[in-house]
Design an enzyme around this catalytic site. Structure first.
Site, PDB file in Angstrom:
ATOM      1  N   PRO A  75       9.567  -4.583   0.173  1.00  0.00           N
ATOM      2  CA  PRO A  75      10.619  -4.370   1.180  1.00  0.00           C
ATOM      3  C   PRO A  75      10.035  -4.073   2.556  1.00  0.00           C
ATOM      4  O   PRO A  75       8.924  -3.532   2.659  1.00  0.00           O
ATOM      5  CB  PRO A  75      11.392  -3.164   0.647  1.00  0.00           C
ATOM      6  CG  PRO A  75      10.632  -2.611  -0.485  1.00  0.00           C
ATOM      7  CD  PRO A  75       9.538  -3.557  -0.870  1.00  0.00           C
ATOM      8  N   GLY A 118       3.618  -1.499   4.164  1.00  0.00           N
ATOM      9  CA  GLY A 118       2.676  -2.447   4.775  1.00  0.00           C
ATOM     10  C   GLY A 118       2.926  -3.908   4.428  1.00  0.00           C
ATOM     11  O   GLY A 118       2.015  -4.727   4.576  1.00  0.00           O
ATOM     12  N   GLY A 119       4.130  -4.260   4.002  1.00  0.00           N
ATOM     13  CA  GLY A 119       4.392  -5.631   3.551  1.00  0.00           C
ATOM     14  C   GLY A 119       4.077  -6.686   4.604  1.00  0.00           C
ATOM     15  O   GLY A 119       3.355  -7.651   4.326  1.00  0.00           O
ATOM     16  N   SER A 178       2.209  -6.428   7.229  1.00  0.00           N
ATOM     17  CA  SER A 178       0.774  -6.392   7.552  1.00  0.00           C
ATOM     18  C   SER A 178      -0.031  -7.098   6.458  1.00  0.00           C
ATOM     19  O   SER A 178      -1.003  -7.810   6.736  1.00  0.00           O
ATOM     20  CB  SER A 178       0.289  -4.945   7.656  1.00  0.00           C
ATOM     21  OG  SER A 178       1.025  -4.253   8.625  1.00  0.00           O
ATOM     22  N   ASP A 188      -2.129  -1.730  10.607  1.00  0.00           N
ATOM     23  CA  ASP A 188      -2.389  -1.705   9.159  1.00  0.00           C
ATOM     24  C   ASP A 188      -2.999  -2.995   8.629  1.00  0.00           C
ATOM     25  O   ASP A 188      -3.369  -3.067   7.458  1.00  0.00           O
ATOM     26  CB  ASP A 188      -1.071  -1.496   8.387  1.00  0.00           C
ATOM     27  CG  ASP A 188      -0.595  -0.062   8.429  1.00  0.00           C
ATOM     28  OD1 ASP A 188      -1.377   0.813   8.842  1.00  0.00           O
ATOM     29  OD2 ASP A 188       0.563   0.179   8.035  1.00  0.00           O
ATOM     30  N   LYS A 245       0.853  -1.207   0.000  1.00  0.00           N
ATOM     31  CA  LYS A 245       0.000   0.000   0.000  1.00  0.00           C
ATOM     32  C   LYS A 245       0.879   1.244   0.000  1.00  0.00           C
ATOM     33  O   LYS A 245       2.051   1.195   0.400  1.00  0.00           O
ATOM     34  CB  LYS A 245      -0.943   0.036   1.205  1.00  0.00           C
ATOM     35  CG  LYS A 245      -0.271   0.007   2.594  1.00  0.00           C
ATOM     36  CD  LYS A 245       0.201   1.340   3.140  1.00  0.00           C
ATOM     37  CE  LYS A 245       0.822   1.233   4.535  1.00  0.00           C
ATOM     38  NZ  LYS A 245       1.604   2.393   4.935  1.00  0.00           N
ATOM     39  N   ALA A 276       9.587  -0.038   5.249  1.00  0.00           N
ATOM     40  CA  ALA A 276       9.467   0.826   4.070  1.00  0.00           C
ATOM     41  C   ALA A 276       8.209   1.687   4.089  1.00  0.00           C
ATOM     42  O   ALA A 276       8.042   2.557   3.237  1.00  0.00           O
ATOM     43  CB  ALA A 276       9.481  -0.029   2.808  1.00  0.00           C
ATOM     44  N   GLY A 277       7.284   1.433   5.021  1.00  0.00           N
ATOM     45  CA  GLY A 277       6.016   2.178   5.019  1.00  0.00           C
ATOM     46  C   GLY A 277       5.068   1.688   3.938  1.00  0.00           C
ATOM     47  O   GLY A 277       4.123   2.371   3.557  1.00  0.00           O
TER      48      GLY A 277
HETATM   49  O1  C5P Z   1       0.332  -1.441  15.091  1.00  0.00           O
HETATM   50  P1  C5P Z   1       1.755  -1.641  14.762  1.00  0.00           P
HETATM   51  O2  C5P Z   1       2.359  -2.815  15.507  1.00  0.00           O
HETATM   52  O3  C5P Z   1       2.040  -1.705  13.313  1.00  0.00           O
HETATM   53  O4  C5P Z   1       2.524  -0.346  15.277  1.00  0.00           O
HETATM   54  C1  C5P Z   1       3.914  -0.302  15.453  1.00  0.00           C
HETATM   55  C2  C5P Z   1       4.244   0.847  16.380  1.00  0.00           C
HETATM   56  O5  C5P Z   1       3.976   2.102  15.747  1.00  0.00           O
HETATM   57  C3  C5P Z   1       3.413   0.872  17.655  1.00  0.00           C
HETATM   58  O6  C5P Z   1       4.020   0.100  18.658  1.00  0.00           O
HETATM   59  C4  C5P Z   1       3.370   2.331  18.007  1.00  0.00           C
HETATM   60  O7  C5P Z   1       4.556   2.687  18.692  1.00  0.00           O
HETATM   61  C5  C5P Z   1       3.399   3.024  16.644  1.00  0.00           C
HETATM   62  N1  C5P Z   1       2.064   3.415  16.184  1.00  0.00           N
HETATM   63  C6  C5P Z   1       1.432   4.516  16.757  1.00  0.00           C
HETATM   64  N2  C5P Z   1       0.187   4.880  16.332  1.00  0.00           N
HETATM   65  C7  C5P Z   1      -0.436   4.190  15.354  1.00  0.00           C
HETATM   66  C8  C5P Z   1       0.195   3.077  14.750  1.00  0.00           C
HETATM   67  C9  C5P Z   1       1.442   2.723  15.193  1.00  0.00           C
HETATM   68  O8  C5P Z   1       1.987   5.160  17.658  1.00  0.00           O
HETATM   69  N3  C5P Z   1      -1.660   4.574  14.960  1.00  0.00           N
END
Ligand code: C5P
Length: 322
Positions: free
Chosen positions: A118, A124-125, A127, A160, A27, A121-122
């Site tokens: 990758p 979402g791989g 996820s 994500d 994404k 990378a932002g």
């Molecule tokens: O949900 P996910 O495990 O992908 O998030 C990784 C880290 O990114 C979280 O532990 C949190 O520190 C940060 N995060 C956040 N706010 C979000 C999504 C992620 O602070 N909405």
């Protein structure tokens, strides 16, 4: 990728296996605003995400025992490597699914992962792989877990993950897990550049200074719904860019190179470190991709397009082998 031969699980060559194959997309975030910090430590987001035609491919093969094994099929240039144990979201997703259904502990599977997207990378791989695992496990083990339950499990695994149960395009709110599906604009040409160094989402959020006045998503939403690539390109926004660029200087370098292309808009995706541009046509995107590869030889460059609603859902093929 070659995944044509039936995968044979050791020791049980004659037993019928169920195989589920999944292609699951990356994404990009066309818009990402941070509305505030929540009591649970996460950040309240408002983001417009769209799937793009860059896919990880997974094959799930049932096992006669309760074990789950993940096999990485390709070596991928990655700083930390991809974990294949319980740290991988695929394993977590399959275990949560078995726990939740109460039926699944009798079942195991082998997962073959061909990783193209990758990490750090932002895009979402990880996820996307986790969402694929939830959908595939549900089919493979015939669990009949409802879509709303899968959504709940997805949100527990990562912010994500729920988006990838739907694909297409959506506004994601809350931690990212509240999904408002949009009519997806497929076919927007895109070039994505991933610098050699990635960024941890957690670290980017931990260094973020909250904005005083959050922007409204309405402008880009109107442009997106009107389907005008030029207007979408001009309305791109990502609140995390400054923080991420302060942590990874390659991002500024890439942004600078994009200003020399015919991109109608460009910005970072998610919490970085990849950066993308939207282009007026696939031809101009390919030209820019070639040029960016020469200018940024250390980075990975992908040329593709956004996926429409019908094409971007995880596609699943299921069959039996002996
Ligand atoms: O949900 P996910 O495990 O992908 O998030 C990784 C880290 O990114 C979280 O532990 C949190 O520190 C940060 N995060 C956040 N706010 C979000 C999504 C992620 O602070 N909405």
């Amino acid at each position: 990728m070659k995944m044509t031969t039936a995968y044979r699980v050791e020791g049980e060559p004659c037993q019928a296996k169920i195989v589920v194959e999944v292609a699951t997309p990356a994404k990009i975030n066309l818009y990402l605003e941070v509305l505030g910090k929540r009591p649970d430590g996460f950040h309240e987001l408002e983001t417009l995400m769209t799937a793009v035609n860059w896919f990880d491919r997974l094959r799930f093969v049932s096992r006669p025992d309760e074990q789950i094994h993940l096999h990485l099929l390709n070596p991928i240039r990655d700083r930390n490597g991809i974990p294949t144990d319980h740290r991988n979201l695929i394993i977590r997703a399959l275990n949560r699914l078995r726990e939740e259904s109460g039926l699944g502990w009798l079942h195991g599977c082998d997962v073959l992962l061909y990783k193209a997207i990758p990490s750090e990378a932002g895009l979402g791989g990880a996820s996307s792989d986790a969402a694929a695992a939830l959908l595939a496990g549900n089919l493979l083990w015939n669990l009949n877990v409802s879509k709303s339950k899968l959504h709940e499990l997805a949100a527990q695994i990562g912010s994500d993950v729920p988006f990838f149960l739907y694909g297409g395009a959506a506004i994601c709110r809350g931690r990212g897990e509240r999904i408002e599906e949009l009519k997806a604009r497929g076919g927007l040409p895109v070039v994505i550049v991933k610098p050699p160094t990635g960024l941890s989402t957690r670290e980017v959020f931990s260094q973020l200074q909250l904005p005083r006045n959050a922007r409204s998503i309405e402008t880009i939403l109107r442009c997106y719904e009107a389907g005008s690539p030029n207007q979408i390109g001009k309305a791109l926004f990502n609140q995390l860019t400054e923080t991420a660029a302060g942590m990874n200087h390659q991002i500024r370098e890439i942004a600078e190179q994009f200003t020399r292309t015919t991109a109608i808009g460009h910005q970072m995706s998610g919490s970085g470190s990849s950066y993308f541009g939207l282009f007026p046509s696939l031809k101009t995107a390919r030209q820019a991709g070639r040029w960016l590869s020469l200018r940024l030889p250390e980075s990975g460059v992908f040329v593709g397009q956004t996926l429409g609603t019908r094409t971007s859902r995880i596609s699943v093929r299921q069959y039996s082998v002996r």
